[in-house]
Write an enzyme that holds these catalytic residues in place. Structure first.
Site, short mmCIF file in Angstrom:
data_model
loop_
_atom_site.label_atom_id
_atom_site.label_comp_id
_atom_site.label_asym_id
_atom_site.label_seq_id
_atom_site.Cartn_x
_atom_site.Cartn_y
_atom_site.Cartn_z
N GLU A 178 57.46 -22.93 -19.23
CA GLU A 178 57.83 -24.31 -18.95
C GLU A 178 57.59 -25.17 -20.20
OE1 GLU A 178 59.48 -25.64 -16.36
OE2 GLU A 178 59.49 -27.21 -17.85
N LYS A 233 57.03 -19.54 -26.21
CA LYS A 233 56.29 -20.66 -25.62
C LYS A 233 55.08 -21.03 -26.50
CE LYS A 233 54.54 -23.72 -23.06
NZ LYS A 233 55.08 -25.06 -22.96
N CYS A 289 47.14 -28.09 -23.26
CA CYS A 289 47.80 -26.89 -23.79
C CYS A 289 47.78 -26.69 -25.30
CB CYS A 289 49.22 -26.82 -23.28
SG CYS A 289 49.24 -26.58 -21.49
#
Ligand code: NAD
Ligand code: UGA
Length: 480
Positions: A178, A233, A289
């Site tokens: 995502e 990612k 993150c």
């Protein structure tokens, strides 16, 4: 069942009618809400072991959703109860679904091998074992969480080895990381730059492509092999964070030389090869993150013996730590080398505007530094609760919980925060800060009245005109 038969069944039955998502957090909640909104014929059930969180997702009062995101309430209102469900019945949702997203947290390990660097995959493994235990028919398992490259191999091994007891159930694994950013999650989900799907089975990939194709143009849906998808990612986050650390490194040089980092950012950002985004100097990047994913990348590189690669990326984190520290240090130096007993108002606590998320927020570390200098801090943030602010400070374990409550006060009114303060520190770029009655704030503060703008959001000339002494990140003092 033979591989060919399974592939054939996917082909015949590739239309997904039931999705389950394990993990109702900042990613699982909004992502599944949008899938449900855009695919009314698919039943989407988001499950979590956290009962409080699920209750909040089900709360009739949409202001009480556990995640604050502009526009999220409207999406939930449209789909919830129609084809979007939030539940703690994990087994049942797994059993019913043809496609299962794993969207649980993957924090940095705090123990054992890889402590402080590697991603802790225990929650992922628990999900895999639970899926293997419960599944009675074939499932497509989708990695939505951010994972180290080659995690799909481990998932495959767990699912195939422990799942086989269920009579030859077949699992296909896809990687579908995502890329949403908090604060703009709904916008990002409605119009993603790209959707990335990595996998080995063309049919399983096609089944997921068909879900996104309800609203994402096909040319924006990229398909790759599993490992490229997983690694892309981590790479995307590393590149984004690297841009912030690069501009922050330059912000310090700007302050010494009289250059203005915002002008430099504009000047370089108009070069189409560089582009204008992610060039905003700040008190340091935060969020759940960037740091976690770069540390993970560094750990992976080290584990392959790629020390130069590891050192290169680690520098992005070191620069970020330096930026937070030097912002705090500058406050102490400017306030005549002591903040002991001085009231400092914090405008903002969230790691960026338009979110109530505070994970790794620069504000936490700046506060910790100033508290070590015995400052008294009063925090105002439009979306973050007092409970969260104390939890963030307590988690650091720097001082006792009583001490944190004695030195830090949380208020619901910015004017109250600034009343009788020696300084205001802007830690988050909330738009509302620009609209305040700064004359009133000035009248109520002690003299000299300092503003430390860690986000370069305030009009410093205007404030200086009112009498404030303003320090803006990346902008040299006049006459430098
Ligand atoms: P989060 O902590 O907000 O949510 C994770 C949820 O998973 C929690 O509610 C937790 O209770 C639940 N959970 C954990 N183990 C479980 C289990 N065994 N069964 C059921 N529920 C379980 O985390 P998040 O911010 O949503 O991030 C999830 C993943 O997505 C992470 O890997 C993160 O790196 C990645 N990601 C996050 C963002 C972001 O903006 N937050 C963006 C992109 C990717
Ligand atoms: C980031 C990425 O942008 C997403 O693509 C990714 O999906 C997500 O991480 C993730 O994997 O969790 P997020 O952390 O929500 O999203 O927010 P960002 O907008 O990237 O901001 C991160 C931090 O960098 C914030 O503290 C922000 O204030 C700071 N930042 C960002 C700057 O200081 N300057 C900038 O120019 C941009």
């Amino acid at each position: 069942m033979s591989v060919y038969l399974t592939e054939y069944l996917y082909k015949m039955n590739k239309k997904i009618t039931k999705i389950c998502c394990i993990g109702a957090g900042y990613v699982g909640g909004p992502t599944m809400a949008v899938i449900a909104q855009k695919c009314p014929e698919i039943q989407v059930t988001v499950v979590d072991i956290n009962e409080k969180r699920i209750a909040a997702w089900n709360d009739k009062d949409l202001n009480k959703l556990p995640v604050y995101e502009p526009g999220l309430d409207k999406v939930v209102e449209e789909a919830r109860g129609r084809n979007l469900f939030f539940s703690t019945e994990v087994d049942r949702a797994i059993d019913e679904a043809e496609m299962i997203f794993i969207s649980v947290n993957t924090p940095t390990k705090t123990y054992g091998k890889g402590k402080g660097m590697a991603a802790d995959l225990k929650y992922i493994e628990l999900c895999a074992r639970q899926i293997a235990r419960v599944a009675k028919d074939d499932k497509i398992v989708v990695e939505k969480s951010t994972l180290p490259v080659r995690t799909a191999q481990a998932l495959k091994s767990i699912l195939h080895n422990t799942g086989s007891t269920n009579g030859g159930v077949k699992f296909e694994i896809l990687s579908n990381p995502e890329f949403l950013a908090e604060g703009t999650a709904i916008q990002d989900l409605h119009a993603p730059d790209r959707v990335l799907i990595g996998g080995e089975s063309a049919e399983a990939i096609e089944a997921l492509v068909a879900v996104y194709a309800h609203w994402v143009p096909k040319e924006n849906i990229l398909t790759t092999n599993l490992w490229s998808s997983e690694l892309s990612k981590l790479t995307a986050n590393a590149f984004l964070a690297q841009r912030v650390s690069s501009i922050n490194a330059l912000s310090e040089l700007c302050e010494k030389t009289g250059a203005d980092v915002n002008e430099v950012a504009r000047a370089i950002g108009t070069d189409s090869r560089i582009g204008p985004k992610f060039l905003k100097a700040s008190v340091g990047f935060g969020g759940s993150c960037f740091q976690k994913d770069i540390l993970n990348l560094v750990y992976i590189a080290k584990s392959y013996g790629l020390h130069e690669v590891a050192d290169y990326w680690e520098q992005v984190i070191l620069m970020n730590d330096h930026q937070k520290r030097r912002f705090a240090d500058n406050i102490v130096t400017t306030l005549y080398n002591t903040v002991s007993g001085k009231k400092i108002a914090f405008f903002g606590w969230a790691f960026k505007k338009d979110t109530n998320d505070t994970r790794e927020s620069a504000a936490i570390y700046v506060a910790d530094y100033l508290l070590n200098e015995q400052a008294e801090i009063v925090v105002y943030d439009p979306k973050v609760t007092e409970e969260q602010i104390y939890a963030d400070l307590d988690y650091l374990n720097t001082r006792s919980e009583e001490e944190n409550r004695r030195l830090v006060t949380v208020v619901n009114d910015p004017y109250q925060a600034a009343d009788n303060a020696h300084a205001i520190a802007v830690l988050t770029e909330w738009d509302e800060f620009k609209t305040y009655d700064w004359d009133k704030i000035y009248n109520d503060m002690l003299r000299p009245s300092f503003v430390f703008d860690g986000r370069a959001v305030l009009d410093s000339e205007k404030l200086e005109g009112k009498g404030f002494e303003v320090y803006t990140i990346g902008v040299g003092a006049k006459g430098v």
